[in-house]
Design an enzyme around this catalytic site. Structure first.
Site, PDB file in Angstrom:
ATOM      1  N   ASP A 296     138.199 125.658  46.950  1.00  0.00           N
ATOM      2  CA  ASP A 296     137.407 124.907  45.980  1.00  0.00           C
ATOM      3  C   ASP A 296     138.426 124.223  45.066  1.00  0.00           C
ATOM      4  OD1 ASP A 296     135.487 123.796  44.386  1.00  0.00           O
ATOM      5  OD2 ASP A 296     134.352 125.641  44.080  1.00  0.00           O
TER       6      ASP A 296
HETATM    7  C1  BGC Z   1     132.793 122.640  42.930  1.00  0.00           C
HETATM    8  C2  BGC Z   1     132.599 122.318  44.409  1.00  0.00           C
HETATM    9  C3  BGC Z   1     132.823 120.852  44.632  1.00  0.00           C
HETATM   10  C4  BGC Z   1     134.220 120.482  44.154  1.00  0.00           C
HETATM   11  C5  BGC Z   1     134.537 119.015  44.309  1.00  0.00           C
HETATM   12  C6  BGC Z   1     134.125 122.131  42.415  1.00  0.00           C
HETATM   13  O1  BGC Z   1     134.196 122.283  41.032  1.00  0.00           O
HETATM   14  O2  BGC Z   1     132.706 124.043  42.740  1.00  0.00           O
HETATM   15  O3  BGC Z   1     131.319 122.695  44.823  1.00  0.00           O
HETATM   16  O4  BGC Z   1     132.656 120.538  45.976  1.00  0.00           O
HETATM   17  O5  BGC Z   1     134.319 120.786  42.759  1.00  0.00           O
HETATM   18  O6  BGC Z   1     133.806 118.243  43.436  1.00  0.00           O
END
Ligand code: BGC
Length: 762
Positions: A227
């Site tokens: 993530d």
């Molecule tokens: C979120 C993800 C997301 C990623 C990119 C993160 O903060 O938890 O779900 O895909 O950001 O935006």
């Protein structure tokens, strides 16, 4: 691109660079070797692609916002999710996005999780099926998905650091099971690891999670990405199975990878394994149709259709719905004009168009509108309130469009309570004083308390229904479509009923999953707590009759697949859909089991008077629990009840089958094993027979014996560890050495028996 050849040509520094992003949304390119970057974008219920002229990574192109996962799961419709996935895949192909980041299939442990709107269900079977279908749809278009957030990301509070403390059985049966089905059935191109720690270890460097379970147990062959910002120790992550860090680490972690390889801390083999997977993903970018185009308006229509399939009719007294268009109808509440249809954070879509109920209603009826409240702050506006009351007074029916404003739930924080804004509650109370025909249409990403539930004649739960939600609302309110959604989560009456309440969101960077397996309906049922609305609940404008529940065999075992069939008849007047739910439970479980668990569902479309059969296939997994003694799924020998119904609390028919499992669980006894445990196992009781005979506790004529009932004596002995036989008695033959020797005989007998049985079943 020939990966083996490229691996031979890349320098150590280039390999390290490939292990993280080039920027926020692209993988690293290496010009020297013609390795292109590929683009990833959020997800999950629409395309959030960064605009070419965007000033920051969150400036995204105009796109279509479909209903969020919380709504989608209520459709209980695999095909619908696949259709949605295909639409998303088309958009990605046309916009040159290789991977769309989603779906998210974390279990909804608490109604307070700020990101619940992005997750499917409290039930792992339903969540897994929905995610698997979504992935299948997207990937059929040659576009990758990223199943997220793996795993145990069930809250937003301290999401980047907190440790989810969970026991092995709960982990496997609940939190991992939701990921297991999509990984095995739909093979997502990528999996995104979560921010948090699991039992102390960050997911991004958790070998048990990323390699032992994901790859070795489940056979996953795709790429694991982090993530955004989830990496703690990059070299450790590479060793554990984290292939790609996102976004870029600005070269900082490349240096650490190079150092770790040079110092021998990280093997080149592990690094190559990650680089290979990154290159494989880059290669897959070619699978997309390079000529694809997408039609925004068509996808907007699809969003409306999907939203209508997901809405849940919670209540419909006096059949007030569908609305009679010849009556005087007032639409009240700001959400009639500006619906809340999506949540905040990384999934936020820059919608190209929004259809509100007020936009859509013209095709059905003339309505009056009163705004009633404002969503920007929770403060009653007396003027708006008075206008709303006036409109309600002059109408036969008042339809109130209410729910949670953006500030009440979002990615990044958890809710503190389950209440709606006070200004909306006040509005509902005041409107009810002047009009008893109230219909409430709800917009919220997660369960809310409903002090107004008794006052409203009808409650229509839209969740966060996407940009065309207003069209769906009118289609449902006026009966063009009969509601067919069923709740994918329990609505407790109030927050404190929820099983996670005492342990959410935890303390000091730790959250204990103390309720274990008992999440959602499994808890409410076992504790006999009546929630506001149970899991699986949802009404229709029609009615259904269930009959002829049959099973293909009455006795099954590990190798068989049971077919269950039931006939459902539409006994109402309109075409409608019914989701038939199938639950399984052992009749006399030896280990702790929920009273029922969802193991199948089928959605049937039926014309008035029409009958169809719902068919289910149940294999070993539908009967099994995760047995930590053997680190595997295990179905106990015995009777199982198969229950079929319209909700978890509305079982219409049930039957029983016998599961034969001749494989015993491995057993091992020691000096701390209890006499009762020994007596319960026939072989053990026999081996220890002589020893037990020599003990004569409580059978004497003495005072102490007289004061003890036989029941008390029996129970005392049952709970005594074997070692106490030596000290509590003065029988010369009962020595520690003798008991240990008897134990050795017993253990060897038991292990031979287990090996023999296990070898037969493998
Ligand atoms: C979120 C993800 C997301 C990623 C990119 C993160 O903060 O938890 O779900 O895909 O950001 O935006």
């Amino acid at each position: 691109m020939n990966i083996d050849k490229i691996l031979g040509e890349l320098t150590l520094e280039e390999k390290a660079a490939l292990c993280s992003g080039m920027d926020f949304w692209h993988t690293q390119n290496i010009e020297r070797l013609d390795i292109p970057p590929v683009m990833v974008s959020d997800g999950p219920h629409g395309l959030r692609k960064m605009a070419d002229d965007g000033e920051n990574p969150n400036d995204s192109i105009k796109a279509v916002c479909f209903p969020t996962a919380a709504a989608l799961a209520c459709s209980f419709d695999r095909e619908l999710l696949e259709t949605l996935g295909k639409a998303l895949g088309e958009e990605c192909a046309a916009e040159k996005v290789t991977v769309i980041l989603g779906p998210g299939c974390n279990i909804k442990r608490s109604p307070l999780c700020g990101r619940n709107f992005e997750y499917f269900s409290e039930d792992p079977y339903l969540a897994g099926q929905m995610a698997a279908s979504h992935i299948k749809g997207v990937q059929s278009k040659g576009i990758g998905t990223s199943l997220k957030h793996f795993a145990m990301n069930n809250q937003e509070t301290r999401r980047m650091s907190c440790s989810a403390e969970v026991d092995e059985r709960t982990f496997r049966e609940l939190y991992l099971a939701a990921f297991e089905a999509p990984v095995k059935e739909s093979k997502p191109w990528t999996v995104m690891c979560s921010y948090n720690r699991i039992n102390g270890v960050y997911s991004s460097q958790n070998k048990y999670l990323l390699t032992d379970i994901l790859r070795d147990d489940w056979g996953y062959e795709g790429l694991v990405m982090s993530d955004w910002g989830a990496v703690d120790d990059r070299p450790l992550g590479i060793e554990a199975g984290l292939d790609l860090e996102m976004p870029t680490s600005n070269g900082k972690n490349d240096v650490l990878i190079v150092e770790a390889v040079n110092s021998g801390k990280l093997s080149m083999e592990s690094l190559d394994r990650c680089v290979r997977r990154v290159l494989e993903l880059i290669n897959r970018a070619e699978e997309a149709d390079s000529t694809a185009v997408w039609d925004k308006e068509k996808h907007h229509q699809l969003a409306a259709k999907i939203a209508a399939e997901c809405a849940v009719l919670l209540k419909n007294d006096d059949n007030i719905l569908p609305l009679d268009a010849s009556k005087k109808i007032a639409f009240i509440g700001e959400f009639a004009q500006k619906p809340r249809f999506q949540g905040g954070g990384s999934s936020h879509i820059n919608s190209f168009k929004i259809t509100s109920a007020l936009d859509a209603v013209a095709e059905y009826a003339d309505v009056t509108y009163a705004q009633g409240f404002i969503t920007s702050e929770d403060k009653t506006d007396e003027k708006l309130l008075a206008e709303a009351v006036e409109a309600a007074k002059k109408s036969d029916i008042a339809v109130i469009f209410a729910g949670l404003p953006d500030s009440f739930e979002s990615e990044g924080f958890d809710r503190r309570h389950m209440r709606m804004p006070e200004c909306q509650l006040e509005l509902i109370r005041r409107v009810r004083e002047v009009n008893e025909n109230i219909v409430i249409v709800l917009h919220n990403g997660s369960p809310i308390e409903m002090p107004f539930a008794d006052d409203a004649k009808a409650l229509l739960e839209m969740y966060l229904g996407g940009q065309a939600v207003g069209q769906a609302e009118c289609d449902l309110l006026f009966g063009k479509v009969s509601p067919s959604g069923k709740l994918a989560e329990t609505f407790p009456e109030y927050l404190e009923q929820n099983p996670s309440y005492l342990n959410f969101p935890g303390q000091e960077d730790t959250v204990r999953y103390a309720e274990g397996l008992y999440v959602g309906y499994k808890y409410y049922e076992k504790k006999r707590v009546k929630p506001l609305f149970p899991f699986g609940h949802g009404l229709s404008y029609s009615s259904f009759e269930y009959s002829d529940l049959t099973v293909s065999e009455n006795e099954i075992d590990d190798s068989k697949v049971l077919t269950v069939m039931v006939t459902v008849k539409n006994t109402g007047k309109v075409t409608a859909k019914e989701t038939v739910q199938l639950y399984v439970a052992p009749v006399e479980p030896v280990v702790d089991r929920p009273l029922k668990e969802l193991k199948g569902f089928e959605k049937l479309e039926l014309k008035a008077g029409e009958s169809k059969k719902a068919v289910f296939k149940l294999d070993k997994r539908a009967f099994a629990y995760y047995e930590t003694k053997i680190s595997d799924w295990y179905a106990e020998d015995g009777r199982y009840r198969i229950m079929v119904g319209a909700s978890s609390a509305d079982i219409r028919l049930s039957t029983e089958v016998y599961y034969t499992n001749e494989t015993p669980l491995p057993m091992h006894f020691d000096l701390n094993s209890l006499c009762g445990e020994i007596k319960a196992v026939p072989e053990a009781a026999q081996v220890f027979g002589d020893i037990f005979k020599k003990i004569d506790i409580g059978n004497g004529e003495d005072e102490a014996s007289e004061a003890m009932s036989q029941e008390m004596i029996d129970n005392m002995i049952k709970d005594m560890p074997l070692r106490t036989l030596v000290t509590f008695t003065d029988v010369p033959e009962i020595t520690r050495a003798n008991i240990q020797a008897t134990l050795d005989d017993l253990n060897s007998l038991l292990s031979k028996k287990y090996e023999k049985a296990a070898s037969k079943t493998i």
